[in-house]
Design an enzyme around this catalytic site. Sequence first.
Site, PDB file in Angstrom:
ATOM      1  CB  SER A 128      -0.929   0.042   1.211  1.00  0.00           C
ATOM      2  OG  SER A 128      -1.830  -0.984   1.143  1.00  0.00           O
ATOM      3  CB  SER A 129       3.746   2.384  -1.944  1.00  0.00           C
ATOM      4  OG  SER A 129       3.275   1.961  -3.208  1.00  0.00           O
ATOM      5  CB  SER A 130      -0.915   4.086  -4.006  1.00  0.00           C
ATOM      6  OG  SER A 130      -1.645   2.931  -3.734  1.00  0.00           O
ATOM      7  CD  GLU A 162      -5.233   4.012  -4.093  1.00  0.00           C
ATOM      8  OE1 GLU A 162      -5.018   4.586  -3.006  1.00  0.00           O
ATOM      9  OE2 GLU A 162      -4.690   2.948  -4.414  1.00  0.00           O
ATOM     10  CG  ASP A 174      -4.824  -0.900   0.704  1.00  0.00           C
ATOM     11  OD1 ASP A 174      -4.991  -1.966   1.318  1.00  0.00           O
ATOM     12  OD2 ASP A 174      -4.708  -0.829  -0.535  1.00  0.00           O
TER      13      ASP A 174
HETATM   14  C1  GLA Z   1      -5.592  -3.952  -2.449  1.00  0.00           C
HETATM   15  C2  GLA Z   1      -6.737  -2.962  -2.346  1.00  0.00           C
HETATM   16  C3  GLA Z   1      -7.515  -3.179  -1.050  1.00  0.00           C
HETATM   17  C4  GLA Z   1      -7.906  -4.640  -0.882  1.00  0.00           C
HETATM   18  C5  GLA Z   1      -6.716  -5.572  -1.115  1.00  0.00           C
HETATM   19  C6  GLA Z   1      -7.090  -7.023  -1.136  1.00  0.00           C
HETATM   20  O1  GLA Z   1      -4.651  -3.698  -1.459  1.00  0.00           O
HETATM   21  O2  GLA Z   1      -6.272  -1.633  -2.376  1.00  0.00           O
HETATM   22  O3  GLA Z   1      -8.636  -2.337  -1.036  1.00  0.00           O
HETATM   23  O4  GLA Z   1      -8.973  -4.982  -1.715  1.00  0.00           O
HETATM   24  O5  GLA Z   1      -6.070  -5.286  -2.347  1.00  0.00           O
HETATM   25  O6  GLA Z   1      -7.528  -7.433   0.122  1.00  0.00           O
END
Ligand code: GLA
Length: 394
Positions: A128-130, A162, A174
């Site tokens: 989750s860098s973004s 996003e 995230d």
């Molecule tokens: C990505 C998405 C999240 C989630 C995961 C899977 O990280 O950004 O919202 O759906 O995939 O759990």
Amino acid sequence: MEDGGRWAETARSTFRREYGRDAQWAASAPGRVNLIGEHTDYNGGLALPCAIDREALVLLAPRDDFRVRVSAWDLAESADFEVSVAQPQRDWSDYVRGIFFALAERGVETSGFDLGIVSRVPMNAGLSSSAALGVAVAAGVSQALGLEMGPRDWAHIAHRSESGFVGVACGLLDHFASALGRQGHALRMDCRSEEVEAISVGGEPFGFLLVHSGVERRLADGTYGMRVDECRRALDAAVGAGLAPQSARVLSDLAGVDREALEAALDPLLFRRARHVLSENERVEAFCQALAAGDLQRLGSLLAEAQASLAEDYAVSTPEIDWLCAFGPSCEGVLGSRLTGAGLGGFTLHLVLTDSRQAAEEQIGRGFEARFGSRPQSLWVQPSQGARVEALGD
Ligand code: GLA
């Protein structure tokens, strides 16, 4: 801050050099690792992420016009735009532009800003860098403008950026993890009610080892959107078959529906997608119970079940991830392994007994190298505090 603040200090002098004045605010937001509960968030289900000790740092100073200048120092790139012009450019700067878009959508009038960004969250790796970048910008800008907003608002603004601007139909996982993370804790998230409960994982006899599969992953590719769409179609088909009321809004609303009846009513592929989501919600509950009971074996077997479901029913694994998750638990002190994040590449998560940290990392690394020809990137992460903003003095 990491490195005893040296990192932040360097960023402050870079800001000064670049913009000829001091940054007034520093906002940071971490990446996350999801322990269990994958692809449940956009289905109104449960997840259990931790914020991690890798963060994006944004330095900023408001301007007295409506221009935004932003530099991504790691990428050696910059962008320049007017706050009122919300045009996606299909590059990293959209995660900044999108915050101004989401604020405008809420009716917030913003000034321009000078911004500088550095990030220690690995990119395209499922951490989750973004979201870390979006939450940090949302936090910094809203604080600098004196808006009465807290971590939940920052998360919602970054999520809206996003989903509504960058164009990824992601859920809240995230952004919530990044904004609301708590040191030493995982967050049990109910993505339908948006209730969040902090669950201690700090004093456990195990830690979190991440091993990269060697495959980059990007959320903006087509598979993620396809899964979102398949889940929507599975829900519609179940409602159409009279298995759930018209009021059912998300797949998790089908929790009480008889699985055989569901299987009979749905196309086989859609049934597998639904079965993953429904069983994954149950695994999150079971994982929380196993944590409370200190049942380490059960934690490991739940990770293995989640991985199998993601590979077979949800089809988001890769050969490298399959291999790492099968091999991991054969190494010293590894309780269980699975992919983390959306899948199709990025890091795998391994729950490892603290006493076996070195041995496990070494054995997995060597095994991967023997199988795939290169040493994988690996890192240990700590459950960490979520986003914060600091006013910078002289
Ligand atoms: C990505 C998405 C999240 C989630 C995961 C899977 O990280 O950004 O919202 O759906 O995939 O759990």
